[in-house]
Structure formats: structure tokens, C-alpha cells
Design a protein around this motif. Sequence first.
Motif, short mmCIF file in Angstrom:
data_model
loop_
_atom_site.label_atom_id
_atom_site.label_comp_id
_atom_site.label_asym_id
_atom_site.label_seq_id
_atom_site.Cartn_x
_atom_site.Cartn_y
_atom_site.Cartn_z
N LEU A 25 2.14 -3.81 -47.23
CA LEU A 25 3.22 -4.58 -47.85
C LEU A 25 4.28 -3.61 -48.32
N VAL A 56 10.90 -4.05 -51.11
CA VAL A 56 12.19 -3.38 -51.18
C VAL A 56 13.09 -4.10 -52.18
N ALA A 112 17.60 -4.66 -48.41
CA ALA A 112 17.04 -4.39 -47.08
C ALA A 112 17.91 -3.38 -46.35
N ASP A 113 17.65 -2.08 -46.52
CA ASP A 113 18.36 -1.10 -45.70
C ASP A 113 17.39 -0.29 -44.85
N LEU A 114 16.15 -0.73 -44.86
CA LEU A 114 15.13 -0.05 -44.07
C LEU A 114 15.29 -0.47 -42.62
N VAL A 150 4.54 -6.00 -43.64
CA VAL A 150 5.12 -7.22 -44.20
C VAL A 150 6.13 -6.77 -45.24
N PHE A 151 7.35 -7.26 -45.13
CA PHE A 151 8.38 -6.86 -46.08
C PHE A 151 8.58 -7.94 -47.13
N ALA A 152 8.87 -7.52 -48.34
CA ALA A 152 9.21 -8.48 -49.39
C ALA A 152 10.46 -7.96 -50.08
N GLU A 153 11.49 -8.78 -50.10
CA GLU A 153 12.71 -8.41 -50.81
C GLU A 153 12.59 -8.91 -52.23
N ALA A 154 12.36 -8.01 -53.16
CA ALA A 154 12.01 -8.45 -54.50
C ALA A 154 13.14 -8.28 -55.51
N ASN A 206 12.34 -7.40 -59.14
CA ASN A 206 10.92 -7.62 -59.46
C ASN A 206 9.99 -6.77 -58.63
N VAL A 227 5.82 -7.53 -58.12
CA VAL A 227 5.41 -7.92 -56.77
C VAL A 227 4.42 -6.91 -56.20
N GLU A 258 9.90 0.28 -53.25
CA GLU A 258 11.08 1.12 -53.44
C GLU A 258 11.66 0.77 -54.79
N LEU A 309 9.19 -15.42 -54.54
CA LEU A 309 10.48 -14.84 -54.17
C LEU A 309 11.31 -15.77 -53.31
N ARG A 347 12.44 -14.38 -48.17
CA ARG A 347 12.41 -12.99 -48.61
C ARG A 347 11.10 -12.30 -48.30
N TYR A 397 8.88 -11.39 -45.03
CA TYR A 397 9.03 -11.49 -43.58
C TYR A 397 8.41 -10.28 -42.89
N VAL A 416 15.83 5.89 -40.15
CA VAL A 416 14.89 5.11 -40.94
C VAL A 416 15.65 4.23 -41.94
N ARG A 417 16.87 4.64 -42.28
CA ARG A 417 17.71 3.79 -43.13
C ARG A 417 18.98 3.48 -42.37
N LEU A 418 19.38 2.22 -42.40
CA LEU A 418 20.56 1.82 -41.66
C LEU A 418 21.61 1.33 -42.64
#
Lengths: 250, 493
Positions: A90, A93, A96-98, A114-118, A121, A125, A141, B358, B362, B364, B400-402
Motif C-alpha cells: 500500500l 501519497v 499523485a506525482d509518483l 495499491v495507491f491511496a491519495e490521503a 491523513n 491511513v 509519503e 477517503l 482515491r 486505486y 519515478v516522479r512526473l
Amino acid sequence: MFSSSHPPANTLVLRDLRDRIARIGRSDTGREPGRSVGLGVPAIDQALPAGGLALGALHEAAGAGPDTEQAAAATLFVAGILARLSGPVLWVVQQADLFAPGLAAVGLHPQRLVFAEAGKNVLPVMEEGLRHTTLASVVGEFSGRLSLIASRRLQLAAEQGGVMAVLLRRSHVFDDPALNEPSSAMTRWRVGVLPSTGGLARARWRLDLTRCRGGETGSWIVEACDATGHLTLDAAFSDGSDQGVHRRAG
Amino acid sequence: MPHLATDRIRASTGAPDDTPLVTASHDGRRRVLAAVDVTAFRLGLHPGMAVAQAQSLVPGLVIHAAALDDDAAALRRLAGWCLRYAPLVAPDPPDGVFIDVTGAAHLLGGESAVLHDVLGRLLAQNIGGRTAIADTPGAAHAAARFGSRDAMVIPVGGIATALADFPVAALRLDATPLRRLGIERVGQLTAMPRAPLVRRFGQHIATRLDQALGAVFEPIVPVFPPELIQARLTFIEPLLTAEAFSSVIGRLMRAVCTDLEETGQGARRLDLLFERVDGSVQTLRVGSARPSRDARHLARMFDERLERVDPGLGVEAMRLTVPHIDALAYAQTAVRLRDTDAREVDIAPLIDRLANRLGAARVYRVAPVESDVPERSVRRMPPIGSTDPGSWPANLPRPVRLLDPPQRVEAMALLPDHPPLAFVWRRVRHRVRHADGPERIAGEWWKRDGEMRSVRDYFQVEDEIGRRFWLFRRGDGQDGQTGDMSWYLHGFF
């Protein structure tokens, strides 16, 4: 005092003592104590008390110098370690700039992520994720100051679930002093970039272990992760100078 | 649904649409029309008319015996179907259904969208209907029957204005005594002094008026289809605290999960209803990405949302219902033959909890897309479900970062086709020591006209301290139509 003429016996005694201390220090609910993932570089793994990064523990990684904000090298460093674990990860972030193709390039495949934009928080999370023992790791992050209590919570959650927690710390300030404040993390890494010696083949990093519970800090120069997430000790560094020069007492 | 009864008969007998169809029942000793369909209505027939009169108006009229009990049952079934929209639904006999869409309308894209969705789905079942949304059940009832449009939304606070022109019958009243006084419209009734009105006609009229205008709260008695899996607990003392709710949720959830297990089902959506002392009902709804009957997991999803419940003076009963279920095979503790597969299944509870916390968008996964344009080569997809095993080409360097969007940099390049010698980003000058490129990426003209001829040349560069950047130049260096030769920073390695 132990003299350096009997290294095997001393090492055994020391290891035993460290194990005992570790057992006192951790709450006794962890799954299997002592599980770890190595960095794949013997010189570094030997310096870590668990023989690598302990799984049920919190680790911190941050960039250095101008890379403190993007922490691109530190991100690749973390991704390379996770590439050698198995199971879902998990990745929490703030924004989302990854870029997933870059992670795949060091062996961390998108199927496992699995990404979570928190947003703000991230820490709660992460804690939520750490309770799920089916995960291999939870990466967060985080930018800003990390309180001792917050890091303790993450460390406890990681211990209870046996899941590796990694805080990827970012900051808009170069070499932010907040990154050096004490925390409950088992290890803390700074990953700085170094000029390559020949072309763009593999980047060179300076790995600083600035905190290590139950071990000593140290610095190494390595070649960046390859396509399977493995680091290699820099040839010039391992041949020439003695490691002791780069290691300080912890 | 003014023609529900006849629509139902038409659906079961297969009668053609253009023949008038009515049902008849007895009113005392007279046979009167109970329901008429659209065609019959246009011919001047209306419910309550004597059958003999109707037959003389429309020769060859098809008359069915009214089955009032069946009609009521059909309405209850329809109300149960409406649970798809919101947790609180009540039949409004003889021909209506109340849906409490408070806090649920945005899920379908707004109030107006909900109404059109309802109408469309009813029409698909050959049921004609009219709909309205308002602050109070009374006003919605009136607007659905007497409103100017099929789908009417009365804005918050606009009830009095909207209802003023409706006939008094819209208030669910017997209009005959009022008509004798010359009161035809709701507006006239609102303007009347209250006390004489009550003295002459009784409290009933005032109550109906207040219910429509929102001065008096009108609870709707929610319907639950008998096959719905549910559990309810009533309390001697009203509950107020989150801890108490939490322990009740645990008990309800265990009961529901036992039922689910007996039928081999798992919950996809659960509604929790808090019946307050003052008669109103508060609801919470949670969803699950996979069918689940893990009582602890489901209960925790509610626990996290308890802060959204306003217990008022206390909650005297709680009801847990499962409006959406899916088949869920019995859990099997099997030997893990393939480790990854087992983990795949186990991750669902985490996904649910994160998505409920979330927002589903958010949380995914990403999957590769075959696109040369880097920002399009990654697609977000739901975290649960099949993931295609594809990957990006391994031989192309990708950061790795965009940076999205790419940031403009000032760059100095000697030759048009060469990597820059130096570039300035955020007022810091970076001297390029190593560079690799160009990797030419052509625009995808099949996606956008503007990309017909555009070209980007990507370079991976390293500056004097060892940082690696991903730069690109718009244009191929020769033809001005392919781009304006400006440089952009797109990512970090």
C-alpha cells in the motif's frame, strides 16, 4: 572491553545481548521476531542489527540536498527494497506525482501496488494499512514534522502486524532540520545523489544511515537499484578506503 | 404512478397500448371505476365515475375487476425496489412511493438526475409515472401529482411559492367542504386565519397544510421487503453515546451475518437506521467492494462513520438492513498453493475501509496503457478485480516522479538536435554533465487534432551534483510545425 583479537566470540556475545535488548524493547505481540529484508549489500546488511531492514518495524527514508523535495533517489531506494519482498504494497501519497513506470523499472511491479491519495491523513491511513497483515509493506509519503507520538504509533502498528512501514519523508526545505528530529523509527536513511563516473548507465548514491536502533550509523556509496531492485557497493568505494572511515559511532 | 393498476394489468395480459383499459369496483351498491389508464383518461373517464356512464361514453370498454389487495402488494414490491435509491422508502397508497433521498441524491448525480433515473427505469417496466423532490413528503406528494412537469424539483425553502397554485386536493384533503367556501387553491388556504379554519373543519386540514409546508415533521414509515435480510433492536432507555451505538452495531451485525451465512450470501451494501425518540430516522449507508459477511469488518466501517449521526434526544431503536447482496461462497481455509492469489482475496477489507474513508476514487491501482505519450501510459483502475499483467517497455528510461503538467525551463543547446548544455529550473542553473537521448515521441493525432504533427524529443540528463532529470524539447529541431523548440522538465529519476 573486548579486544579486536577475538572477533567471533565477541560477535556472538554482542549478538546475544542485542537480541535480548531487542526482545525487551519490543512489545511481545509481533509475529516472528527477527524477520528482515536485506539490502543485498553484505557490508551494509552486517551493520544492521537485524541483518537487514526488520519487517515489523518503521523505517524512514529521505532525500538529501536539492532532492529533498522530490526525493526521487529515496523513492527508488525504497521501491528497490520492496521489489525484493513478495505481496501487495500500500503506497499512501499526499499528492499523485509518483510515476509507476519508474517504479516498475526497479522491479516494483504495478500489480503489487495499491495507491491511496490521503491528503493530510497519510499517517492515520498508514496505520490502518499496517493492521492488515496480508500486506507486505505500507509506504507513506509525508512532509512536515513527525511527532514522537505519531512515529511511535506507526512503529507499534508495524510491530503488531508484522508489516514493514516505510515513511518516505519529503520537505520543501533543502536538508530540512525537521528530518533529523528523533523518532521511533528503527532505521533512518538519507539517500543523496552523486555524480556518475561514466555516462548515464547507473546512478550513484550516497547512503547515510543516520539512525539505527541497536546498531551503528554509517555511510556507503552505492550504485543505484538495478531492474530487480538490487544495490551494489560502488567499486572504488569498496576497494579503496576502509569502511571504518565512513562509519561513526552510533 | 397514477395508472399503476392498469399498467400492471396491461403488462400481465399483453393488451395493446391504444385500447382504453379500466378497472371497476363497488362503492356501496354502485359499480364505479377504480382506475383508468392513459387512453381512457384522455377519453374523459376518471376514477369514481359510474361504470354505466363510462360504458356509454366509450363503447367496447374493457373492464377488469379491481384487485385492490394485489395493487397494494405491487406498490409494496415497487417500494422495495426503490431501496436502490435510498435507505428510507415508504409506499404512499394508492399510487405513490416516498423515497427519502436526503444525502443520497449526489450519488446519482444530483436531484434532477435521480428523478429522471426513476422515470426511465419505471418506463422500462411499462409503468408511467411522475416524480418530484421537495423538502417535505407532503410537498413532494403534491408536486408529483399536480406539478407542471414529470420531474419537478422544488428548491429548498420554495415550497409555499410552488404549492400556492395547486388545487387544495394536492394536500391530501377532501376538497369538497372547502370548495363550498370558494377555496380552490392552496395559496388561498394558506392565507386564511388558522383558528376559524380549525374550528370549522377540524385539526386535520391544518395538519396537512403544516406537513406540506414543513412546519410539522411528518415521519415516513419505511418499508422493508419481507425477503430483506435485516435485524432490529429496540431499547428501553434511548441511546445517546457512540460507544452504545457501537456495541449495538456489533450485535446487529452478528445477527445479519448469521442470516447471510445461512443463505450463502454476502453484503454489498448495508443501511443502518437510527430511529430517534422524536420519530425521525437517521441513516448511514456503507458499501463493500466484494460481498462480505465478516461481521467485524462491516461493523468497523459503520463505527468510523458514527460521528455523522445526530442522535437528537436519543435513539430508541436501531435497524440494520442489507439492500444489496451477492452470492458469496462459503469461506474455505485452503492450503495456499499460490501465495499471491490468497493475498489478492484478503486485501478487500482494507480496500473497503480506505475507500469509505477517503472516497472510492482515491484508492486505486495503476495499469499500463499502450501509449507513447508518457502521461497517458498509466491508467487508474479499481483496486479489486483483474489486473492485466502487462508492463511498460523496460528498455526506455522512465522517471519515478512526473511533473504534471511539465514545467517550462530555460535551456541552452548548441545544436538543435543536441541535449542542452545547461538549463534553468526554478531560478537554479543546472549544468548538464551527462545526457542520453533523444527519444522521439510523436503526438497521438488519433486522440487530438492538435497533436497531428507535434513531436517531443526526450533527454535524460544528469547535472553536476548527480541529479537526474527528464527533459523534453517540443519540436524535432527542424520543422517549426512540430513544436516551438521550447524546453520542459517532465520528471525526476
